[in-house]
Design a protein around this motif. Structure first.
Motif, PDB file in Angstrom:
ATOM      1  N   THR A 106       0.838  -1.208   0.000  1.00 38.28           N
ATOM      2  CA  THR A 106       0.000   0.000   0.000  1.00 38.28           C
ATOM      3  C   THR A 106       0.873   1.257   0.000  1.00 38.28           C
ATOM      4  O   THR A 106       0.614   2.202  -0.742  1.00 38.28           O
ATOM      5  CB  THR A 106      -0.924   0.005   1.236  1.00 38.28           C
ATOM      6  OG1 THR A 106      -1.607  -1.251   1.290  1.00 38.28           O
ATOM      7  CG2 THR A 106      -1.936   1.124   1.173  1.00 38.28           C
ATOM      8  N   ASP A 212       1.213  -3.664  -9.902  1.00 38.34           N
ATOM      9  CA  ASP A 212       0.941  -4.267  -8.599  1.00 38.34           C
ATOM     10  C   ASP A 212       0.929  -5.783  -8.789  1.00 38.34           C
ATOM     11  O   ASP A 212       0.000  -6.340  -9.361  1.00 38.34           O
ATOM     12  CB  ASP A 212      -0.419  -3.747  -8.105  1.00 38.34           C
ATOM     13  CG  ASP A 212      -0.841  -4.322  -6.775  1.00 38.34           C
ATOM     14  OD1 ASP A 212      -0.261  -5.337  -6.351  1.00 38.34           O
ATOM     15  OD2 ASP A 212      -1.781  -3.768  -6.179  1.00 38.34           O
ATOM     16  N   TYR A 215       0.335 -10.681  -5.915  1.00 39.27           N
ATOM     17  CA  TYR A 215      -0.037 -12.110  -5.970  1.00 39.27           C
ATOM     18  C   TYR A 215       0.846 -12.875  -6.953  1.00 39.27           C
ATOM     19  O   TYR A 215       0.421 -13.875  -7.535  1.00 39.27           O
ATOM     20  CB  TYR A 215      -1.528 -12.253  -6.338  1.00 39.27           C
ATOM     21  CG  TYR A 215      -2.433 -11.593  -5.330  1.00 39.27           C
ATOM     22  CD1 TYR A 215      -2.660 -12.179  -4.088  1.00 39.27           C
ATOM     23  CD2 TYR A 215      -3.022 -10.359  -5.582  1.00 39.27           C
ATOM     24  CE1 TYR A 215      -3.449 -11.555  -3.126  1.00 39.27           C
ATOM     25  CE2 TYR A 215      -3.824  -9.729  -4.629  1.00 39.27           C
ATOM     26  CZ  TYR A 215      -4.027 -10.341  -3.411  1.00 39.27           C
ATOM     27  OH  TYR A 215      -4.813  -9.728  -2.459  1.00 39.27           O
ATOM     28  N   SER A 243       4.629  -7.681  -2.171  1.00 37.63           N
ATOM     29  CA  SER A 243       4.267  -7.678  -0.747  1.00 37.63           C
ATOM     30  C   SER A 243       4.576  -9.043  -0.138  1.00 37.63           C
ATOM     31  O   SER A 243       4.265 -10.073  -0.735  1.00 37.63           O
ATOM     32  CB  SER A 243       2.781  -7.382  -0.574  1.00 37.63           C
ATOM     33  OG  SER A 243       2.387  -7.592   0.768  1.00 37.63           O
ATOM     34  N   LYS A 246       1.189 -11.460   1.245  1.00 38.81           N
ATOM     35  CA  LYS A 246       0.488 -12.509   0.500  1.00 38.81           C
ATOM     36  C   LYS A 246       1.331 -13.764   0.406  1.00 38.81           C
ATOM     37  O   LYS A 246       0.816 -14.868   0.351  1.00 38.81           O
ATOM     38  CB  LYS A 246       0.209 -12.050  -0.939  1.00 38.81           C
ATOM     39  CG  LYS A 246      -0.248 -10.624  -1.057  1.00 38.81           C
ATOM     40  CD  LYS A 246      -1.565 -10.466  -0.446  1.00 38.81           C
ATOM     41  CE  LYS A 246      -1.770  -9.020  -0.041  1.00 38.81           C
ATOM     42  NZ  LYS A 246      -3.022  -8.823   0.619  1.00 38.81           N
ATOM     43  N   LYS A 254       2.809  -6.041   7.311  1.00 41.97           N
ATOM     44  CA  LYS A 254       2.902  -4.881   6.416  1.00 41.97           C
ATOM     45  C   LYS A 254       4.328  -4.600   5.945  1.00 41.97           C
ATOM     46  O   LYS A 254       4.913  -3.548   6.236  1.00 41.97           O
ATOM     47  CB  LYS A 254       2.313  -3.630   7.092  1.00 41.97           C
ATOM     48  CG  LYS A 254       0.812  -3.689   7.360  1.00 41.97           C
ATOM     49  CD  LYS A 254      -0.052  -3.776   6.122  1.00 41.97           C
ATOM     50  CE  LYS A 254      -0.100  -2.501   5.324  1.00 41.97           C
ATOM     51  NZ  LYS A 254      -1.115  -2.621   4.226  1.00 41.97           N
TER      52      LYS A 254
HETATM   53  N1  PMP Z   1      -2.563  -4.574  -3.909  1.00 42.26           N
HETATM   54  C1  PMP Z   1      -3.481  -5.541  -3.950  1.00 42.26           C
HETATM   55  C2  PMP Z   1      -4.012  -5.969  -5.276  1.00 42.26           C
HETATM   56  C3  PMP Z   1      -3.927  -6.123  -2.775  1.00 42.26           C
HETATM   57  O1  PMP Z   1      -4.865  -7.074  -2.814  1.00 42.26           O
HETATM   58  C4  PMP Z   1      -3.400  -5.674  -1.544  1.00 42.26           C
HETATM   59  C5  PMP Z   1      -3.871  -6.177  -0.220  1.00 42.26           C
HETATM   60  N2  PMP Z   1      -4.412  -7.313  -0.117  1.00 42.26           N
HETATM   61  C6  PMP Z   1      -2.436  -4.681  -1.546  1.00 42.26           C
HETATM   62  C7  PMP Z   1      -2.052  -4.142  -2.747  1.00 42.26           C
HETATM   63  C8  PMP Z   1      -1.849  -4.168  -0.286  1.00 42.26           C
HETATM   64  O2  PMP Z   1      -0.818  -4.953   0.193  1.00 42.26           O
HETATM   65  P1  PMP Z   1      -0.160  -4.687   1.626  1.00 42.26           P
HETATM   66  O3  PMP Z   1      -1.022  -5.364   2.635  1.00 42.26           O
HETATM   67  O4  PMP Z   1       1.211  -5.284   1.532  1.00 42.26           O
HETATM   68  O5  PMP Z   1      -0.123  -3.213   1.842  1.00 42.26           O
END
Ligand code: PMP
Ligand code: GLN
Length: 395
Positions: A106, A212, A215, A243, A246, A254
Motif C-alpha cells: 500500500t 501491482d 499475488y 508484498s 500474501k 505490512k
Molecule cells: N494490492 C493488492 C491488489 C492487494 O490485494 C493488496 C492487499 N491485499 C495490496 C495491494 C496491499 O498490500 P499490503 O497489505 O502489503 O499493503
C-alpha cells in the motif's frame, strides 16, 4: 474551561476525498465479526505463518535489531530480493539503487503514484489509466496527487482487456498506467500478449507504469506470472510492487517493496522517506533469511490451488455460476441465476442469514457497476472452506 470554544476547526475542513468512506474490507469484516459469520470477505489468510519465520523475528529482536532500519531497507533484504528476482525472472535489479523496502505494498503504491502524478500549472492534471474493477487504494492516491483517473472497464465473465479500447483512452496527458496481475478482485492473469500490447502503446511516450504484482506467486492450472519487468520496453518505465503479506501469510506485518530502474527509484525514495522513512527492522532481517529458501514461495501455487479446488468442489451443487479463478486467493462467482438483488445487499444478507461474508464486486468500479458478482477469499482452513461452501449451497 477552554477559551477556544466558539467554532471547531473541523467545521470548515473541506474533504480532499469527499467520495471516500470506510473501505468495504473493514465494513464486511466488522459485520462478519458482529454476526459470527465465516469471514471470506477481507483478503487475509485464516491460518498462521511459519513458526520458523516467527523464530527468526524473535531472534533478531533479541539480538537488538530494534532501531530504525536504513531508509531504503536493510541491505540483506534488498540483496535477497534482487537475487530472488534474478533467479525467477532473469532480471537484475541493483539492490543499492533499484530495490526499496516499504511498509506494505500500500505504501509502495502510494509512493510510486506520488512520484509520477501531478497537476501542473501549465499542463493541468495528469491522466492515469485505471483498469476497473480496481483495488481500492489506487484512485485516492491518484486524486490526492491532483491526477485524474481514466477508466478502462473490464467485465465478466473473463475480464480480458480490450486493447483497442485502451489505446483510445491514451492521450497526451496520460502519464501513468496502473496494472495489477494476478488481479484483485477477479483473479484475472495477464498473458504475454497483454504485455506486448501494452508495450506497443507506451513505446516512445512519457508514460510510466505501476505494476501491482502482490499475488505473483499465486497462479493456478500451470499458469506463469508474466511480470512487467520481463518486457524491456515495460521494465524501463515500471515500478514493480510486491508484498510479503500474501507470500508468507503475514498480512499484518505490512512489509512490501518496490523494484524500479535507478532514476525511478531515486524519485520513489524521495517520497518514501517522508511517508514512513523506514520499515520495521527485525522483520526485514528475518525475511532476508527466510527468502533464501525458494521452496517457501515455490509451494504456494499448489497450496492455494488445492484450497481453490476444495472450495469449488464444495460449491459444485450450488446455483452460482463459476469460472475457476486464474490467480490470487480470490474467487468471484456470479449469482445472476439466483437473484437480481444488488450485490452489496446480497453480500450483507448472506453474512446475516447464512453466515458467510463476501465482498460485492461493484465496490471496485467507480460507478458501482453491478454485474451480480461477489468475491470470496479462499485463504482459509479446509474445514472453514467446506462449511462455507455447504452454507452457500443452500442459496
Ligand atoms: N494490492 C493488492 C491488489 C492487494 O490485494 C493488496 C492487499 N491485499 C495490496 C495491494 C496491499 O498490500 P499490503 O497489505 O502489503 O499493503
Ligand atoms: N487486499 C485485501 C483485500 O482485497 C484487503 C486489504 C485491506 O483490508 N485494506 O481484501
Amino acid at each position: 474551561m477552554s477559551i477556544y470554544k466558539s467554532r471547531r476547526v473541523g467545521d470548515s475542513l473541506v474533504s480532499k476525498l469527499p467520495n471516500v468512506g470506510t473501505t468495504i474490507f473493514t465494513v464486511m469484516s466488522k459485520l462478519a465479526t458482529e454476526t459470527g459469520a465465516i469471514n471470506l470477505s477481507q483478503g487475509f489468510p485464516g491460518f498462521d505463518c511459519s513458526p520458523e519465520l516467527v523464530s527468526l523475528v524473535d531472534h533478531y529482536m533479541r539480538k537488538g535489531f530494534n532501531q530504525y532500519a536504513p531508509m531504503t531497507g536493510v541491505p540483506a533484504l534488498r540483496e535477497a530480493l534482487a537475487q530472488k528476482t534474478l533467479d525467477l525472472y532473469g532480471i537484475a535489479y541493483d539492490p543499492d539503487t533499484e530495490v526499496t523496502v516499504t511498509s506494505g505494498a500500500t505504501e509502495a503504491i502510494f509512493a510510486a503514484i506520488t512520484a509520477v502524478v501531478r497537476h501542473s500549472r501549465d499542463a493541468g492534471p495528469d491522466e492515469v489509466l485505471v483498469f476497473e474493477p480496481a483495488y481500492d487504494s489506487y484512485v485516492p492516491a491518484i486524486e490526492l496527487n491532483g491526477g485524474i483517473p481514466v477508466y478502462v472497464t473490464l467485465t465478466p465473465p473473463d475480464y480480458t482487456i480490450d486493447w483497442q479500447a485502451v489505446s483510445q483512452k491514451i492521450t497526451d496527458k496520460t502519464r501513468l498506467i496502473l496494472v495489477n496481475t494476478p488481479h484483485n478482485p477477479t483473479g484475472h492473469v495477464w498473458t504475454l500478449d497483454d504485455l506486448n500490447q501494452l508495450a506497443n502503446l507506451v513505446h516512445n511516450r512519457d508514460i510510466w507504469i505501476v505494476s501491482d504484482e502482490v499475488y505473483e506467486h499465486i497462479l493456478f492450472d500451470g499458469r506463469t506470472h508474466h511480470s512487467l519487468m520481463t518486457h524491456p520496453v515495460l521494465q524501463e518505465r515500471t515500478f514493480i510492487i510486491g508484498s510479503f503479506g500474501k507470500t508468507f501469510h503475514i498480512t499484518g506485518w505490512k512489509v512490501g517493496y518496490c523494484l524500479a530502474p535507478a532514476d525511478l527509484t531515486t524519485e520513489f525514495r524521495k517520497i518514501h522517506q517522508y511517508l514512513t522513512f523506514s520499515t520495521v527492522t527485525p522483520i526485514q532481517y528475518a525475511l532476508a533469511d527466510y527468502l533464501k529458501e525458494p521452496d517457501h514461495y515455490r509451494q504456494l501455487p499448489d497450496f492455494y490451488q488445492r484450497k481453490r479446488d476444495l472450495f469449488l468442489a464444495g460449491l459444485r451443487g450450488s446455483r452460482f455460476t463459476i469460472r475457476p479463478t486464474e490467480g490470487s486467493f480470490f474467487q468471484t462467482v456470479s449469482y445472476a441465476n439466483i437473484t437480481d438483488e444488488p450485490d452489496y445487499d446480497l453480500a450483507v444478507r448472506l453474512t446475516k442469514e447464512i453466515g458467510v461474508a463476501s465482498i460485492p464486486v461493484s465496490v471496485f468500479y467507480h460507478q458501482k457497476n453491478d454485474y451480480k458478482m461477489i468475491r470470496f477469499c479462499f485463504a482459509k482452513d479446509d474445514a472453514v472452506l467446506q462449511e462455507a461452501a455447504e452454507r452457500l449451497s443452500q442459496l
